[in-house]
Design an enzyme around this catalytic site. Structure first.
Site, short mmCIF file in Angstrom:
data_model
loop_
_atom_site.label_atom_id
_atom_site.label_comp_id
_atom_site.label_asym_id
_atom_site.label_seq_id
_atom_site.Cartn_x
_atom_site.Cartn_y
_atom_site.Cartn_z
N ASP A 137 0.83 -1.21 0.00
CA ASP A 137 0.00 0.00 0.00
C ASP A 137 0.87 1.26 0.00
OD1 ASP A 137 -1.94 -1.87 0.16
OD2 ASP A 137 -2.75 -1.26 2.10
N SER A 138 2.15 1.11 0.32
CA SER A 138 3.06 2.26 0.33
C SER A 138 3.81 2.39 -0.99
CB SER A 138 4.08 2.09 1.46
OG SER A 138 4.79 0.86 1.28
N GLU B 154 3.71 3.98 -3.57
CA GLU B 154 4.00 5.30 -4.14
C GLU B 154 5.33 5.86 -3.62
OE1 GLU B 154 -0.22 7.46 -4.66
OE2 GLU B 154 0.15 6.64 -2.68
N PHE B 155 5.76 5.41 -2.43
CA PHE B 155 6.93 6.04 -1.81
C PHE B 155 8.03 5.08 -1.35
CE2 PHE B 155 3.08 8.52 -0.93
CZ PHE B 155 3.37 9.63 -1.73
N SER C 31 5.47 -7.29 1.94
CA SER C 31 4.45 -8.09 1.26
C SER C 31 3.49 -7.14 0.53
CB SER C 31 3.68 -8.90 2.30
OG SER C 31 2.60 -9.57 1.70
N GLU D 289 16.79 -4.94 8.07
CA GLU D 289 16.51 -3.63 8.66
C GLU D 289 17.78 -2.81 8.90
OE1 GLU D 289 14.07 -4.64 12.05
OE2 GLU D 289 12.29 -4.90 10.81
N ILE E 123 21.91 -2.74 0.83
CA ILE E 123 21.51 -3.43 -0.40
C ILE E 123 21.63 -2.39 -1.52
CG2 ILE E 123 19.59 -4.58 -1.59
CD1 ILE E 123 18.52 -4.92 1.49
N ARG F 4 -4.97 9.29 8.33
CA ARG F 4 -4.33 9.33 9.65
C ARG F 4 -3.85 10.76 9.99
NH1 ARG F 4 0.24 6.49 11.63
NH2 ARG F 4 1.48 7.70 10.18
N TYR G 203 -4.83 -7.10 9.30
CA TYR G 203 -4.50 -5.73 9.73
C TYR G 203 -5.52 -5.29 10.77
CZ TYR G 203 -1.31 -3.91 6.12
OH TYR G 203 -0.24 -3.63 5.32
C1 LIG Z 1 0.56 3.94 4.47
C2 LIG Z 1 1.51 2.78 4.56
C3 LIG Z 1 1.20 1.60 3.91
C4 LIG Z 1 2.07 0.51 4.00
N1 LIG Z 1 1.74 -0.65 3.35
C5 LIG Z 1 2.59 -1.71 3.39
C6 LIG Z 1 2.28 -2.91 2.70
O1 LIG Z 1 1.24 -3.04 2.05
N2 LIG Z 1 3.18 -3.93 2.76
C7 LIG Z 1 4.35 -3.82 3.45
O2 LIG Z 1 5.13 -4.77 3.46
N3 LIG Z 1 4.65 -2.69 4.13
C8 LIG Z 1 3.82 -1.64 4.11
N4 LIG Z 1 4.14 -0.48 4.79
C9 LIG Z 1 5.42 -0.37 5.52
C10 LIG Z 1 6.60 0.15 4.66
O3 LIG Z 1 6.13 0.80 3.52
C11 LIG Z 1 7.50 -1.01 4.29
O4 LIG Z 1 8.12 -1.50 5.45
C12 LIG Z 1 8.57 -0.69 3.23
O5 LIG Z 1 9.13 -1.89 2.80
C13 LIG Z 1 9.66 0.25 3.72
O6 LIG Z 1 10.40 0.66 2.58
P1 LIG Z 1 11.17 2.06 2.55
O7 LIG Z 1 11.87 2.15 1.25
O8 LIG Z 1 10.26 3.16 2.88
O9 LIG Z 1 12.22 1.81 3.71
P2 LIG Z 1 12.68 2.78 4.91
O10 LIG Z 1 11.53 3.14 5.74
O11 LIG Z 1 13.52 3.88 4.38
O12 LIG Z 1 13.62 1.77 5.71
C14 LIG Z 1 13.11 0.65 6.33
C15 LIG Z 1 14.26 -0.19 6.89
O13 LIG Z 1 15.01 -0.73 5.81
C16 LIG Z 1 16.35 -0.27 5.85
N5 LIG Z 1 16.76 -0.02 4.46
C17 LIG Z 1 16.17 0.79 3.56
N6 LIG Z 1 16.82 0.71 2.38
C18 LIG Z 1 17.85 -0.15 2.56
C19 LIG Z 1 18.90 -0.63 1.73
N7 LIG Z 1 19.04 -0.22 0.46
N8 LIG Z 1 19.79 -1.51 2.25
C20 LIG Z 1 19.67 -1.94 3.53
N9 LIG Z 1 18.70 -1.52 4.36
C21 LIG Z 1 17.81 -0.64 3.88
C22 LIG Z 1 16.33 0.98 6.71
O14 LIG Z 1 17.58 1.23 7.32
C23 LIG Z 1 15.26 0.62 7.71
O15 LIG Z 1 15.80 -0.21 8.71
C24 LIG Z 1 3.27 0.62 4.74
C25 LIG Z 1 3.58 1.83 5.39
C26 LIG Z 1 2.71 2.89 5.30
C27 LIG Z 1 3.06 4.16 6.01
#
Ligand SMILES: Cc1cc2nc3c(=O)[nH]c(=O)nc-3n(C[C@H](O)[C@H](O)[C@H](O)COP(=O)(O)OP(=O)(O)OC[C@H]3O[C@@H](n4cnc5c(N)ncnc54)[C@H](O)[C@@H]3O)c2cc1C
Length: 589
Positions: free
Chosen positions: A228-229, A231-232, A244, A293, A299, A439, A502
């Protein structure tokens, strides 16, 4: 023959606001007439008056909720910064000065994710420690050099992807005295190559989901990982959190999609010579990075499976007399061979939230809704305060989709469901992205809200959902909190042995002395209820720092020790990460 798509500019992230969720042009607002609307033009819901949404808040959270709270006067916080002039100079020489920043906005953005208390802390000036420098390398070679510099000059590194985690995975420890470098992957954002014949693509770790969709889409391909995230969030973040997506039935979870990855550890590049369909090569160290994490390294890229864009995408929906019957339908469906790409089941409260998010109908639309309601209640004898709804996405070629739809419809009707139509199914999925903005809207009105997820076997679904609901409501009363506890659930993923659930929890936090503290108590109680009734600590959000204290409840002493010893051996100086999962290096103690 490989395709080499054009490189993307790093500036493609410029439409993201940073500290609150979403694009800067989108967000819920209340109009002078008291209706709520979603601003902007990006989402199907945008620009439409939603007259039932605010009354829904009043009914289910607190009837005394009022206008938007004034933006708190945040004291001019001077967050400590551990300056390291030599490190900053050498990073500048390595990456170019424009790619090394000590600007406080950039540092704040890399120092938080999107949990409720982080977003609350941003609003109220509550962050205590943020990264000291943000470095944005563009290549794996540059990452190697940044890691080398950090080791040489006694700094530590936190990889930053899209900053969307909901586990405190980017929160810096207050007692960290070393200079913290946030290593932003934003410039490592290319789809390097696509190999249509072997259905593979190599993508850099900082590529954002929506850009991956767009790039692969140009060549008639999809990745199929759609959190669901999307987009970002980034590919690297997905791997590091073991993410997932909603279409995992068809395309798999991230660990099934990634066939190879490259990463930079404290002593060099971790890589394999090839990306093969499957290998039996003893312990595969690449696997360490799933759910890492930030603990073991950065990566830098991954080779992923891609699929042909489905010729047909259709939606569907079904209404069930209650949640239990909906679960029985999912169970029958999961035993079948024809699982659609996505299947979701919402409980009654979330069904009603979905209704409250419907735009104001025309006069004819109003009559139609009344007719539908009458038919549901008088003819079918469904209780509006019990019904649950299931939304479905079908993908594939026409014959496949037709066969799936016919089979799913048969099963749903046999279980006691009613066909709710494609339009309601599509609306359910469109809400996914709009709802993420809710939210922040709620918070501006003093309502604290957040989701949490788990996975449970089929036999425990009702135990877990009922226990969470009962115990959250009981504790809310016991603590004497105002209004009502909003606690609702949605099943979002199916497995042969169970489901991912959820939970959504919201409370009126306006007059509480420590609103996030009260919220955390309820969330903790919900998590305890989940664990005691056979649910998982997390299905896909991960551990970060928010859930590390629960690990001894789910892992043996030897398992905990293996994890810690792996961390100590691979990262003896503690260069990587902020102590997620409670993992520390010897030097950090
Ligand atoms: C509105 C909303 C909806 C969401 N929906 C989902 C969903 O459907 N499914 C799901 O699984 N999650 C979901 N999430 C949670 C989140 O989007 C995931 O955990 C996502 O995988 C995080 O990715 P990011 O690029 O934003 O990582 P970040 O938030 O920047 O980092 C997350 C962790 O990964 C590490 N990290 C980031 N990049 C690297 C890299 N290149 N190498 C090593 N470590 C790294 C960071 O240090 C940190 O520990 C949601 C969150 C929100 C706010």
């Amino acid at each position: 023959v490989k395709i080499y798509p054009e490189a993307k500019e790093a500036s493609t992230r410029s439409d993201e606001p940073g500290n609150v969720w979403g694009f800067s042009d989108s967000g819920f607002e209340r109009t002078a007439a008291g209706h709520v609307t979603l601003q902007g033009t990006r989402y199907a819901l945008a620009g439409k008056a939603l007259p039932d949404l605010w009354p829904f808040f009043l009914e289910h959270v607190g009837e005394t909720l009022g206008g938007e709270l004034p933006k708190p006067e945040t004291p001019a916080v001077t967050l400590p910064r551990v300056a390291h002039p030599e490190l900053e100079r050498r990073l500048g020489e390595l990456l170019g000065d424009g790619n090394v920043s000590v600007d406080s906005a950039a540092r704040v953005r890399c120092g938080h994710g999107h949990t409720l208390d982080e977003v609350h802390a941003l609003r109220h000036g509550g962050l205590r420690r943020i990264p000291d420098v943000v470095a944005s390398p563009q290549s794996e070679d540059e990452v190697v050099e940044v890691v080398r510099l950090a080791r040489e000059l006694g700094a530590c590194l936190v990889p930053y992807g899209g900053g969307t985690n909901v586990t405190h995975a980017l929160l810096c420890p207050e007692n960290e005295t070393r200079c913290i470098i946030a290593l932003s992957t934003r410039r490592m954002n290319r789809v390097r190559w696509i190999d249509p014949e072997n259905r593979l693509a190599e993508i850099e770790a900082g590529a954002v989901g929506r850009h991956i969709v767009e790039t692969l889409g140009r060549y008639g391909l999809v990745l199929g990982h759609e959190p669901d995230s999307i987009e970002f969030s980034t590919l690297g973040g997905w791997i590091a959190t073991n993410a997932s997506g909603m279409k995992k039935n068809r395309y798999g979870n991230i660990e099934e999609i990634v066939v190879d990855l490259r990463a930079v550890g404290s002593d060099g590049v971790i890589s394999h010579v090839s990306a093969l369909p499957r290998e039996s090569i003893g312990t595969d160290v690449r696997r360490l990075f799933f759910g890492s994490e930030g603990n073991f390294g950065i990566i830098t890229s991954a080779v992923v499976r891609v699929a042909k864009k489905p010729a047909v995408q259709q939606y569907g929906s079904f209404v069930f007399p209650d949640f239990q019957t909906g679960v029985a339908f999912l169970k029958a469906l999961s035993a079948d061979q024809t699982l659609p790409a996505s299947v979701r089941l919402v409980d009654n409260l979330q069904f009603r939230l979905g209704q409250a998010l419907k735009p104001k109908p025309s006069a004819i639309g109003r009559q139609l809704r009344t007719l539908q309601k009458t038919w549901l209640t008088l003819v079918k004898r469904f209780d509006l305060e019990q019904i649950s709804a299931c939304t479905i996405v079908y993908e594939g070629d026409e014959a496949e989709v037709n066969a799936q739809r016919a089979r799913v419809t048969d099963l749903a009707l046999d279980t006691g469901g009613i066909d709710g139509g494609a339009e309601n199914g599509e609306r359910g999925y469109q809400l996914t992205f709009g709802i993420a903005y809710l939210r922040d809207f709620a918070l501006r009105h003093g309502v604290l809200a957040e989701s949490m997820e788990t996975t449970v076997p089929w036999t425990k679904i009702l135990d877990v959902t009922q226990a969470v609901r009962r115990r959250v409501i009981a504790l809310h009363q016991e603590l004497g909190l105002p209004g009502r506890a909003f606690i609702s659930c949605r099943i979002s993923q199916l497995y042969s042995s169970g489901v991912c659930i959820y939970f959504y929890l919201a409370i009126d936090g306006r007059d509480l002395p420590d609103p996030c503290g009260s919220y955390a108590k309820l969330e903790h109680e919900a998590r305890r209820a989940i664990l005691e009734n056979g649910g998982a600590l997390s299905h896909h959000h991960g551990i970060g720092q928010i859930r590390k204290d629960y690990l001894p409840q789910i892992l043996s002493e030897a398992a905990l020790s293996w994890r810690q010893r792996t961390k100590t051996a691979l990262d003896p100086e503690g260069v990587f990460g902020v102590g997620n999962q409670g993992l520390r290096s010897t030097r950090r103690g």
